[in-house]
Design an enzyme around this catalytic site. Structure first.
Site, PDB file in Angstrom:
ATOM      1  N   GLU A  54      14.227 -49.161  11.333  1.00 23.85           N
ATOM      2  CA  GLU A  54      13.525 -47.861  11.374  1.00 23.85           C
ATOM      3  C   GLU A  54      13.946 -47.041  12.601  1.00 23.85           C
ATOM      4  O   GLU A  54      13.131 -46.453  13.287  1.00 23.85           O
ATOM      5  CB  GLU A  54      12.006 -48.091  11.381  1.00 23.85           C
ATOM      6  CG  GLU A  54      11.514 -48.941  10.220  1.00 23.85           C
ATOM      7  CD  GLU A  54      10.019 -49.045  10.130  1.00 23.85           C
ATOM      8  OE1 GLU A  54       9.316 -48.276  10.815  1.00 23.85           O
ATOM      9  OE2 GLU A  54       9.522 -49.913   9.384  1.00 23.85           O
ATOM     10  N   GLU A  97       4.769 -55.857  10.655  1.00 23.38           N
ATOM     11  CA  GLU A  97       3.984 -55.728  11.891  1.00 23.38           C
ATOM     12  C   GLU A  97       2.855 -56.765  12.028  1.00 23.38           C
ATOM     13  O   GLU A  97       1.691 -56.426  12.262  1.00 23.38           O
ATOM     14  CB  GLU A  97       3.437 -54.299  11.982  1.00 23.38           C
ATOM     15  CG  GLU A  97       4.572 -53.270  11.893  1.00 23.38           C
ATOM     16  CD  GLU A  97       4.105 -51.834  11.746  1.00 23.38           C
ATOM     17  OE1 GLU A  97       2.899 -51.566  11.785  1.00 23.38           O
ATOM     18  OE2 GLU A  97       4.991 -50.955  11.598  1.00 23.38           O
TER      19      GLU A  97
HETATM   20  O1  G3I Z   1       0.946 -39.027  -0.397  1.00 19.45           O
HETATM   21  C1  G3I Z   1      -0.246 -38.535   0.254  1.00 19.45           C
HETATM   22  C2  G3I Z   1      -0.588 -37.136  -0.274  1.00 19.45           C
HETATM   23  O2  G3I Z   1      -0.899 -37.243  -1.666  1.00 19.45           O
HETATM   24  C3  G3I Z   1      -1.771 -36.590   0.491  1.00 19.45           C
HETATM   25  O3  G3I Z   1      -2.013 -35.256   0.080  1.00 19.45           O
HETATM   26  C4  G3I Z   1      -1.474 -36.612   1.991  1.00 19.45           C
HETATM   27  C5  G3I Z   1      -2.701 -36.168   2.754  1.00 19.45           C
HETATM   28  O4  G3I Z   1      -2.504 -36.498   4.096  1.00 19.45           O
HETATM   29  O5  G3I Z   1      -1.143 -37.971   2.415  1.00 19.45           O
HETATM   30  C6  G3I Z   1       0.007 -38.437   1.749  1.00 19.45           C
HETATM   31  O6  G3I Z   1       0.263 -39.754   2.176  1.00 19.45           O
HETATM   32  C7  G3I Z   1       0.858 -39.803   3.469  1.00 19.45           C
HETATM   33  C8  G3I Z   1       2.147 -40.654   3.338  1.00 19.45           C
HETATM   34  O7  G3I Z   1       2.743 -40.857   4.630  1.00 19.45           O
HETATM   35  C9  G3I Z   1       3.177 -39.967   2.421  1.00 19.45           C
HETATM   36  O8  G3I Z   1       3.590 -38.784   3.032  1.00 19.45           O
HETATM   37  C10 G3I Z   1      -0.108 -40.515   4.411  1.00 19.45           C
HETATM   38  O9  G3I Z   1      -1.220 -39.664   4.640  1.00 19.45           O
HETATM   39  C11 G3I Z   1       0.589 -40.801   5.732  1.00 19.45           C
HETATM   40  O10 G3I Z   1      -0.258 -41.606   6.557  1.00 19.45           O
HETATM   41  C12 G3I Z   1       1.862 -41.595   5.466  1.00 19.45           C
HETATM   42  O11 G3I Z   1       2.514 -41.788   6.724  1.00 19.45           O
HETATM   43  C13 G3I Z   1       3.562 -42.763   6.697  1.00 19.45           C
HETATM   44  C14 G3I Z   1       3.119 -43.974   7.531  1.00 19.45           C
HETATM   45  O12 G3I Z   1       4.196 -44.918   7.605  1.00 19.45           O
HETATM   46  C15 G3I Z   1       1.945 -44.687   6.910  1.00 19.45           C
HETATM   47  O13 G3I Z   1       2.349 -45.215   5.669  1.00 19.45           O
HETATM   48  C16 G3I Z   1       4.777 -42.130   7.340  1.00 19.45           C
HETATM   49  O14 G3I Z   1       5.262 -41.071   6.513  1.00 19.45           O
HETATM   50  C17 G3I Z   1       5.876 -43.182   7.492  1.00 19.45           C
HETATM   51  O15 G3I Z   1       6.989 -42.631   8.193  1.00 19.45           O
HETATM   52  C18 G3I Z   1       5.325 -44.362   8.285  1.00 19.45           C
HETATM   53  O16 G3I Z   1       6.322 -45.321   8.331  1.00 19.45           O
HETATM   54  C19 G3I Z   1       5.944 -46.522   9.055  1.00 19.45           C
HETATM   55  C20 G3I Z   1       6.568 -47.692   8.344  1.00 19.45           C
HETATM   56  O17 G3I Z   1       6.125 -47.737   6.999  1.00 19.45           O
HETATM   57  C21 G3I Z   1       6.252 -48.983   9.086  1.00 19.45           C
HETATM   58  N1  G3I Z   1       6.716 -48.902  10.478  1.00 19.45           N
HETATM   59  C22 G3I Z   1       6.144 -47.761  11.210  1.00 19.45           C
HETATM   60  C23 G3I Z   1       6.504 -46.459  10.491  1.00 19.45           C
HETATM   61  C24 G3I Z   1       5.969 -45.269  11.265  1.00 19.45           C
HETATM   62  O18 G3I Z   1       4.573 -45.331  11.303  1.00 19.45           O
END
Ligand code: G3I
Length: 355
Positions: free
Chosen positions: A267, A153
């Site tokens: 995705e 991105e």
């Molecule tokens: O692992 C921690 C956990 O320990 C904690 O208790 C919890 C508290 O909120 O957070 C957990 O981490 C989360 C992580 O996903 C794993 O579940 C993060 O908060 C959360 O922000 C994260 O969201 C991911 C997001 O990317 C940010 O990395 C989404 O699942 C994932 O589907 C999304 O994927 C992105 C791609 O990487 C890039 N393109 C866009 C796509 C959608 O946003």
């Protein structure tokens, strides 16, 4: 357009394939249908999701590739400077190997999921941290991954140029070439990808974003920077709040192919947040968008991979990030919340079968 989508989606539903049920024996899997066209079908997964035997079975039967949804991001791999923890992605790689699946690397350089200690570094130390991170992580998986999302991105949402994030502000626009060069040095055989969203639709903002993306790609190609493919994320919408038509997409894919780049859909999902609650209509509209998008991309010879951001409606990031006002779970993926087929399954199967 909506009417046409609805008709198409309903047709798919009427085909009988759309009835939610376990896959009848002998139904071709998404991976088998993709492979028949020289493609792979992939799915983003997490270690936690794969603890569910039913979902694990769906992934191993329907997909030919997995990508870590979150386990391979910087905050998980190097939470503390110089201390790397590869246990989570290594588990996913072990699962992939055990089941004969490929795995993608996602993602090295992004403006999200950065450890706090990285975000506060001044330019010189940030550059050193970037070099150490890419060399260590890409080196750890050398020769084991189908491809790497090296930069994720990099284009501004409004399509005005590069995203004004800490990478651009502190290292300048050359951070992209530097990241790609570092990744190539760490694994000369790696397929290197720049991954982006918002490139699929027919609206003016998408057109601007495409032009900014092409400007970046043309510059990298002119300079001979190592780059092999582009990732179109494919986060689509089953209503007007996002791309639902793709008439201009084939020409954009040709522009990418003209740069001698492969094309990955990385995705894919279809957001049904704004749709009415009734499941038959939602499923039909989602199926119609899958049908329209795949009709636009499948004829492109440089298309090599289609990966969904998930596989079953049981596990989608959209319920956390784009919750429906009525509180109902979204239904954005190829299989429903019982891992059974739905109109989207039939729409994808029909698109992959079409010559
Ligand atoms: O692992 C921690 C956990 O320990 C904690 O208790 C919890 C508290 O909120 O957070 C957990 O981490 C989360 C992580 O996903 C794993 O579940 C993060 O908060 C959360 O922000 C994260 O969201 C991911 C997001 O990317 C940010 O990395 C989404 O699942 C994932 O589907 C999304 O994927 C992105 C791609 O990487 C890039 N393109 C866009 C796509 C959608 O946003």
């Amino acid at each position: 357009m909506r009417r046409r989508q609805l008709i198409l989606g309903s047709l798919v539903a009427v085909l009988g394939w759309g009835v939610a049920r376990a896959l009848p024996p002998g139904t071709p899997t998404l991976q088998a249908l993709a492979a028949a066209r020289g493609l792979r079908w992939g799915a983003a997964v997490t270690n936690a999701q794969l603890q569910d035997p039913g979902f694990r079975n769906l992934v191993t039967t329907q997909a030919g590739l997995i990508v870590p949804e979150s386990e391979m991001k910087w905050d998980g791999l190097e939470a503390t400077p110089g201390r790397f923890d590869f246990s989570a992605p290594d588990r996913l790689l072990g699962f992939a190997r055990e089941h004969g699946l490929a795995m993608r690397g996602h993602t090295l350089v992004w403006h999200q999921q950065l450890p706090d200690w990285v975000q506060t570094l001044p330019a010189e130390e940030l550059d050193r941290a970037l070099a150490t991170y890419i060399s260590t992580v890409v080196g750890h998986y050398r020769g084991q991954l189908q491809s790497w999302d090296v930069v994720n991105e990099p284009i501004a949402d409004d399509g005005s140029g590069l995203r004004r994030d800490l990478w651009l502000e502190r290292l300048g626009p050359d951070y992209i070439a530097r990241a790609l060069t570092l990744a190539h040095r760490a694994d000369p055989g790696a397929v290197l990808v720049i991954n982006e969203y918002g490139l699929e639709g027919d609206d003016p903002k998408t057109a601007r974003k495409r032009q900014s993306f092409l400007t970046l790609l043309r510059d990298l190609r002119r300079r001979g920077v190592p780059l092999h493919a582009v990732g179109l994320q494919g986060h689509l919408y089953a209503n007007g709040s996002g791309p639902t038509t793709f008439a201009s997409l084939p020409a954009f894919l040709r522009d990418l192919a003209a740069l001698d780049l492969d094309i990955f859909v990385t995705e894919l999902d279809v957001n049904d947040r704004e749709l009415p609650a009734a499941i038959p209509e939602r499923d039909a509209r989602v199926a119609g968008v899958y049908a329209g998008f795949l009709a636009a991309v499948l004829p492109e010879p440089r298309l090599k991979l289609i990966t969904g951001w998930g596989l079953s409606d049981r596990f989608t990031w959209l319920n956390q990030f784009f919750p429906r006002a009525d509180g109902l779970p979204q239904r954005p993926l190829p299989f429903n919340n019982r891992d059974a087929t739905k109109p989207a399954t039939a729409a994808i199967q029909a698109a992959l079968l079409r010559k």
